[in-house]
Design an enzyme around this catalytic site. Structure first.
Site, PDB file in Angstrom:
ATOM      1  N   GLU A 180      -8.116  10.729  39.902  1.00  0.00           N
ATOM      2  CA  GLU A 180      -7.103  10.555  40.320  1.00  0.00           C
ATOM      3  C   GLU A 180      -6.805   9.001  40.407  1.00  0.00           C
ATOM      4  O   GLU A 180      -5.599   8.497  40.770  1.00  0.00           O
ATOM      5  CB  GLU A 180      -7.065  11.062  41.715  1.00  0.00           C
ATOM      6  CG  GLU A 180      -7.704  10.305  42.758  1.00  0.00           C
ATOM      7  CD  GLU A 180      -9.527  10.363  42.956  1.00  0.00           C
ATOM      8  OE1 GLU A 180      -9.822   9.633  43.594  1.00  0.00           O
ATOM      9  OE2 GLU A 180      -9.973  11.139  41.945  1.00  0.00           O
ATOM     10  N   SER A 182     -13.983   6.345  50.994  1.00  0.00           N
ATOM     11  CA  SER A 182     -15.234   6.134  50.656  1.00  0.00           C
ATOM     12  C   SER A 182     -15.886   4.782  50.642  1.00  0.00           C
ATOM     13  O   SER A 182     -16.905   4.554  50.750  1.00  0.00           O
ATOM     14  CB  SER A 182     -15.202   6.341  49.030  1.00  0.00           C
ATOM     15  OG  SER A 182     -14.792   7.717  48.735  1.00  0.00           O
ATOM     16  N   HIS A 221     -13.449   8.597  39.566  1.00  0.00           N
ATOM     17  CA  HIS A 221     -12.293   9.017  40.311  1.00  0.00           C
ATOM     18  C   HIS A 221     -11.192   9.362  39.214  1.00  0.00           C
ATOM     19  O   HIS A 221     -10.321   8.504  38.799  1.00  0.00           O
ATOM     20  CB  HIS A 221     -11.783   7.933  41.203  1.00  0.00           C
ATOM     21  CG  HIS A 221     -12.659   7.779  42.626  1.00  0.00           C
ATOM     22  ND1 HIS A 221     -12.597   8.684  43.513  1.00  0.00           N
ATOM     23  CD2 HIS A 221     -13.838   7.055  42.683  1.00  0.00           C
ATOM     24  CE1 HIS A 221     -13.374   8.274  44.424  1.00  0.00           C
ATOM     25  NE2 HIS A 221     -14.190   7.643  44.154  1.00  0.00           N
ATOM     26  N   GLY A 230     -16.394  10.642  48.974  1.00  0.00           N
ATOM     27  CA  GLY A 230     -16.358  10.529  50.272  1.00  0.00           C
ATOM     28  C   GLY A 230     -17.517   9.417  50.481  1.00  0.00           C
ATOM     29  O   GLY A 230     -18.234   9.163  49.466  1.00  0.00           O
ATOM     30  N   CYS A 236     -17.200  12.254  42.655  1.00  0.00           N
ATOM     31  CA  CYS A 236     -17.805  11.321  43.120  1.00  0.00           C
ATOM     32  C   CYS A 236     -19.051  11.652  44.184  1.00  0.00           C
ATOM     33  O   CYS A 236     -20.074  12.265  43.757  1.00  0.00           O
ATOM     34  CB  CYS A 236     -16.966  10.371  43.864  1.00  0.00           C
ATOM     35  SG  CYS A 236     -17.627   8.485  44.283  1.00  0.00           S
ATOM     36  N   LEU A 237     -18.846  11.694  45.601  1.00  0.00           N
ATOM     37  CA  LEU A 237     -19.944  12.134  46.515  1.00  0.00           C
ATOM     38  C   LEU A 237     -20.066  13.590  46.247  1.00  0.00           C
ATOM     39  O   LEU A 237     -21.097  14.266  46.404  1.00  0.00           O
ATOM     40  CB  LEU A 237     -19.484  12.049  47.763  1.00  0.00           C
ATOM     41  CG  LEU A 237     -20.510  12.391  48.800  1.00  0.00           C
ATOM     42  CD1 LEU A 237     -21.638  11.884  48.818  1.00  0.00           C
ATOM     43  CD2 LEU A 237     -19.922  12.276  50.348  1.00  0.00           C
ATOM     44  N   ASN A 269     -16.080   4.039  42.772  1.00  0.00           N
ATOM     45  CA  ASN A 269     -16.660   3.333  43.902  1.00  0.00           C
ATOM     46  C   ASN A 269     -17.736   4.368  44.557  1.00  0.00           C
ATOM     47  O   ASN A 269     -17.469   5.326  45.056  1.00  0.00           O
ATOM     48  CB  ASN A 269     -15.211   3.708  44.781  1.00  0.00           C
ATOM     49  CG  ASN A 269     -15.435   3.346  46.260  1.00  0.00           C
ATOM     50  OD1 ASN A 269     -16.300   2.518  46.683  1.00  0.00           O
ATOM     51  ND2 ASN A 269     -14.891   3.606  47.216  1.00  0.00           N
ATOM     52  N   GLY A 319     -21.061   7.261  51.854  1.00  0.00           N
ATOM     53  CA  GLY A 319     -22.416   7.479  52.570  1.00  0.00           C
ATOM     54  C   GLY A 319     -23.474   8.053  51.593  1.00  0.00           C
ATOM     55  O   GLY A 319     -23.117   8.236  50.201  1.00  0.00           O
ATOM     56  N   GLN A 358     -22.419  14.370  43.782  1.00  0.00           N
ATOM     57  CA  GLN A 358     -23.793  13.908  43.853  1.00  0.00           C
ATOM     58  C   GLN A 358     -24.316  15.140  44.701  1.00  0.00           C
ATOM     59  O   GLN A 358     -25.568  15.595  44.603  1.00  0.00           O
ATOM     60  CB  GLN A 358     -23.924  12.963  44.632  1.00  0.00           C
ATOM     61  CG  GLN A 358     -23.361  11.528  43.873  1.00  0.00           C
ATOM     62  CD  GLN A 358     -23.266  10.234  44.932  1.00  0.00           C
ATOM     63  OE1 GLN A 358     -23.341  10.233  45.909  1.00  0.00           O
ATOM     64  NE2 GLN A 358     -22.447   9.099  44.158  1.00  0.00           N
TER      65      GLN A 358
END
Length: 387
Positions: A364, A71, A362, A248, A276-277, A318, A250, A280
């Site tokens: 994890e 990420s 996250h 991930g 996370c990504l 993140n 971007g 989104q």
């Protein structure tokens, strides 16, 4: 940092007081930002220059995991904790096969171990990633807090001309204009776990962290890791009990293909977890907008509240982008399930009828260290009717 001309630059302390001799400095360098700010320092990573968007991480530990987290692709990571290197690297704790960050900025580079192979600097040097020490990272963090995200560059050792470094920082390609997922996602399918009786989960890898696979494996799940270009037929194969959309790097606004894939998985109705990504992407598939945060969330101490239970947990984060809660269509069946207590941004979505949950943080990452692991427990429980 560049100051008004009347103040000048304070001299750097001796190099061996900034970079532990066991790490070894490789000469003077500078960190230059696109707004004209320059921080002199001492290089201790690979003897190359590299640049990207600067992001600030407030974690005291976890620098090995940060370095190997996909990420962070395309970003220069600033660690605010003043001593980085206080413990050695364990290869089994790497989150991917290589580091993905563009550079590392620290105040002091320390070395708790004599074994060169276990030092963070060795990991960076082996993978051609520069690092700079001697920077007042807390002053830099305050600067970025005021300015918002900025592009910057760590120069190669010996390249200390400020004007040239600023020009090079301004030439760094914008984060929004790059497809990082294509860089970090694998080209081939791999499977983890060999118990044929265990439920099989398909993970779409947009920048997968190893701890997600480990967290599922500890719960008795087999995993099939698929590239980001996988078709809905591959992801929704007959033997798949549930799907995970991984974290991930971007901007999800660039990822029309994964968003279309998410719509297929939602329509299928099998359990889906977005992280996370992945969160989104599912949010955009549900019809919500995403928007870049002013300076992102990076660290291991973000408080998140579950709106269904009131439970507050400490989370690792993140990301640069948030799902805009007010843009989520009521007809989508999704609702905002969790929020960040620092800025009230969206931290999770749940579907009213389908076994679908997403989280921006996250689980994890083990910041609590156990606070967020219930996310995996809920997902694995949802797999049972589909196994």
């Amino acid at each position: 940092m560049i100051a008004p001309p009347s103040l000048g630059h304070p001299p750097l302390p001796r190099a061996d007081s900034i970079v532990d001799p066991r790490v070894g400095d490789i000469g003077p360098a500078v960190l230059a930002l696109e707004d004209g700010t320059v921080f002199p320092g001492i290089a201790f990573g690979a003897p190359v220059a590299s640049g990207g968007d600067l992001v600030v991480n407030t974690s005291q530990t976890g620098y090995q995991e940060i370095a190997t987290d996909p990420s962070y692709a395309g970003q220069v990571v600033v660690m605010t904790y003043p001593l980085i290197g206080n413990y050695g690297r364990l290869q089994d704790d790497d989150q991917s096969a290589r580091p993905w960050l563009r550079g590392l900025v620290v105040a002091h580079a320390t070395a708790a171990v004599l074994d060169d192979a276990r030092q963070l600097a060795t990991l960076l040097r082996t993978n051609d990633i520069p690092a700079i020490a001697g920077v007042d990272t807390r002053a830099l963090a305050r600067h970025l807090r005021s300015s918002g995200s900025l592009r910057g560059i760590i120069t190669e050792p010996g390249a200390t001309d400020h004007a040239d470094a600023i020009d090079r920082a301004r030439a760094v390609e914008r984060w929004e204009d790059q497809d990082f997922v294509a860089q970090v996602s694998p080209a081939v399918v791999r499977e983890v776990g060999d118990d044929p009786a265990a439920p099989l989960v398909a993970i779409v890898d947009f920048g997968l962290k190893a701890n997600i696979v480990r967290s599922l494996g500890r719960r008795g799940v087999r995993v099939r890791v698929l590239p980001h270009t996988a078709s809905s037929a591959d992801v929704l194969a007959g033997d798949v009990a549930g799907v995970v959309f991984s974290p991930g790097p971007g901007d999800p606004a660039r990822l029309d293909g994964p968003v279309a894939l998410a719509r297929s998985v939602i329509d299928d109705g099998r359990p889906l977890l977005g992280i996370c990504l992945g969160h989104q992407i599912v949010g955009r598939a549900a019809g919500a907008e995403t928007r870049r945060l002013r300076f992102g969330h990076h660290g291991a101490n973000h408080p998140v509240q579950d709106l269904d239970t009131g439970y507050v947990q400490v989370t690792a984060q993140n990301h640069e982008v948030q799902v805009v809660g007010d843009s989520l269509p009521a007809s989508s069946g999704f609702r905002v399930s969790q929020i960040n207590l620092n800025d009230r941004s969206v931290e999770g979505l749940r579907h009213a009828e389908l076994p679908i949950e997403t989280v921006q943080y996250h689980p994890e990452g083990a910041p609590g260290p156990l606070d967020a692991l219930a996310v995996f427990d809920r997902f694995v429980e949802a797999l049972r009717p589909h196994s």
